[in-house]
Write a protein that holds these residues in place. Structure first.
Motif, PDB file in Angstrom:
ATOM      1  N   THR A 165      59.879  -4.334  64.464  1.00  0.00           N
ATOM      2  CA  THR A 165      60.627  -3.077  64.542  1.00  0.00           C
ATOM      3  C   THR A 165      62.086  -3.321  64.162  1.00  0.00           C
ATOM      4  O   THR A 165      62.724  -4.256  64.645  1.00  0.00           O
ATOM      5  N   VAL A 166      62.618  -2.481  63.289  1.00  0.00           N
ATOM      6  CA  VAL A 166      64.019  -2.594  62.871  1.00  0.00           C
ATOM      7  C   VAL A 166      64.881  -1.834  63.867  1.00  0.00           C
ATOM      8  O   VAL A 166      64.633  -0.647  64.134  1.00  0.00           O
ATOM      9  N   MET A 167      65.884  -2.503  64.435  1.00  0.00           N
ATOM     10  CA  MET A 167      66.674  -1.931  65.515  1.00  0.00           C
ATOM     11  C   MET A 167      68.138  -1.795  65.129  1.00  0.00           C
ATOM     12  O   MET A 167      68.756  -2.744  64.656  1.00  0.00           O
ATOM     13  N   TYR A 168      68.684  -0.609  65.341  1.00  0.00           N
ATOM     14  CA  TYR A 168      70.098  -0.344  65.081  1.00  0.00           C
ATOM     15  C   TYR A 168      70.735   0.118  66.390  1.00  0.00           C
ATOM     16  O   TYR A 168      70.594   1.273  66.783  1.00  0.00           O
ATOM     17  N   PRO A 169      71.455  -0.770  67.089  1.00  0.00           N
ATOM     18  CA  PRO A 169      71.995  -0.420  68.405  1.00  0.00           C
ATOM     19  C   PRO A 169      73.418   0.135  68.363  1.00  0.00           C
ATOM     20  O   PRO A 169      74.180  -0.108  67.422  1.00  0.00           O
ATOM     21  N   ASN A 170      73.733   0.900  69.406  1.00  0.00           N
ATOM     22  CA  ASN A 170      75.111   1.294  69.712  1.00  0.00           C
ATOM     23  C   ASN A 170      75.824   1.977  68.554  1.00  0.00           C
ATOM     24  O   ASN A 170      76.985   1.676  68.235  1.00  0.00           O
ATOM     25  N   ILE A 171      75.148   2.898  67.927  1.00  0.00           N
ATOM     26  CA  ILE A 171      75.740   3.657  66.820  1.00  0.00           C
ATOM     27  C   ILE A 171      76.532   4.832  67.388  1.00  0.00           C
ATOM     28  O   ILE A 171      75.986   5.656  68.128  1.00  0.00           O
TER      29      ILE A 171
END
Length: 303
Positions: A34-40
């Motif tokens: 899973t590709v994760m993009y945190p704290n945007i």
């Protein structure tokens, strides 16, 4: 080593560094890859409560339909990881079935009273809609899922999305995104109806509703009505899937049935599921049956 290989290695390293910002117990809920993009940040400020995470399926040949995850906590606690561990079966199934998930923070009632919370939710979805290309999201297929206070916010988004209530939007202008489906777990739907379970002397410290509205619903029924998802139900609302435990001592199950009845009277598709022996949250909502109902619902209305 050619340029494409170097870029791929960089991308793997970069996304790995990003994922490291997400607690390991949360990362483990998602399928491998899973590709994760945190704290945007989704607003033009630096508030932690104005951030979100995006989780995108590892393998996808087209843009992923998006499910917005809204945590509970009485509007005064919790964060964008809230409720996930109790719903690990569902979390894993969402990504495994090709849905992206965005989990959002919103301001607590202890720092900003209503309508700040619904304003934040709408701003977060507006950000995701406008940045869908960047994260390979299908901006035309968005659903919301919420738990308790988050279920309330999901329901309010769903019913008010087509009502152009300026107070619910950060720029006082209704955004162009549309909600295609609402999944509500035991959220309070009507503060007027809930008055019946309150005492005459119930103060701010005793009631999460009072803290949210900045006044007791019994003394400000006008505010209670404005803040209630049932107020905005009409025939143009998206389909709903509602879950509530029959042993819930926090939010009366009658409030979910009331919302279901309002939706059905408006000829909106609504499925009300009573969960036997379940209280307010917990692992009884993390079952194969509930997971399957959610996936069928999303496959029906988002794909």
């Amino acid at each position: 080593m050619n340029k494409s290989t170097v870029f791929l290695l960089f991308l793997i390293f970069f996304t790995g560094k990003l994922a490291a910002q997400i607690p390991s117990n949360i990362q483990n809920l998602f399928p491998q890859g899973t590709v994760m993009y945190p704290n945007i940040p989704y607003a033009s400020d630096s508030l932690v409560k104005h951030t979100l995470d995006i989780y995108v399926p590892a393998k996808h040949e087209k843009k992923s339909p998006l499910v917005i995850w809204i945590h509970g906590g009485g509007w005064r606690q919790g964060d964008k990881y809230g409720d996930m561990e109790n719903m690990k079966t569902t979390i894993n199934a969402l990504l495994a079935n090709g849905f992206a998930v965005a989990s959002i923070n919103y301001r607590y009632s202890t720092t900003a009273i209503f309508p700040a919370q619904i304003e934040d939710c709408n701003q977060a979805v507006d950000f995701l809609y406008k940045n869908a290309e960047k994260y390979f999201l299908d901006k035309d297929n968005i659903a919301v899922i919420g738990f308790s206070a988050g279920g309330y916010l999901a329901s309010l988004m769903g019913t008010s999305n087509n009502n152009n209530n300026e107070a619910f939007y950060f720029n006082k202008k209704q955004p162009v995104f549309k909600i295609k489906g609402v999944i509500d777990f035991y959220g309070p739907s009507d503060f007027i109806a809930r008055i019946g379970s309150m005492s005459l002397d119930e103060g701010e410290q005793k009631s999460t509703s009072t803290a949210l509205l900045g006044a007791q619903p019994l003394l400000r029924p006008d505010l209670a009505k404005i803040a209630s998802p049932t107020t905005y139900v009409d025939k143009n609302d998206p389909p709903f899937l509602i879950f509530h435990g029959d042993k819930d001592q926090t939010v009366p199950i009658t409030l979910s049935k009331l919302l279901d009845s309002y939706l059905k009277l408006a000829n909106v598709q609504s499925d009300f599921v009573i969960v036997p022996n379940a209280q307010h949250g917990g692992t009884l909502f993390n079952t194969e049956d509930i997971k399957n109902k959610i996936i069928v619902f999303l496959n029906t209305y988002l794909k």
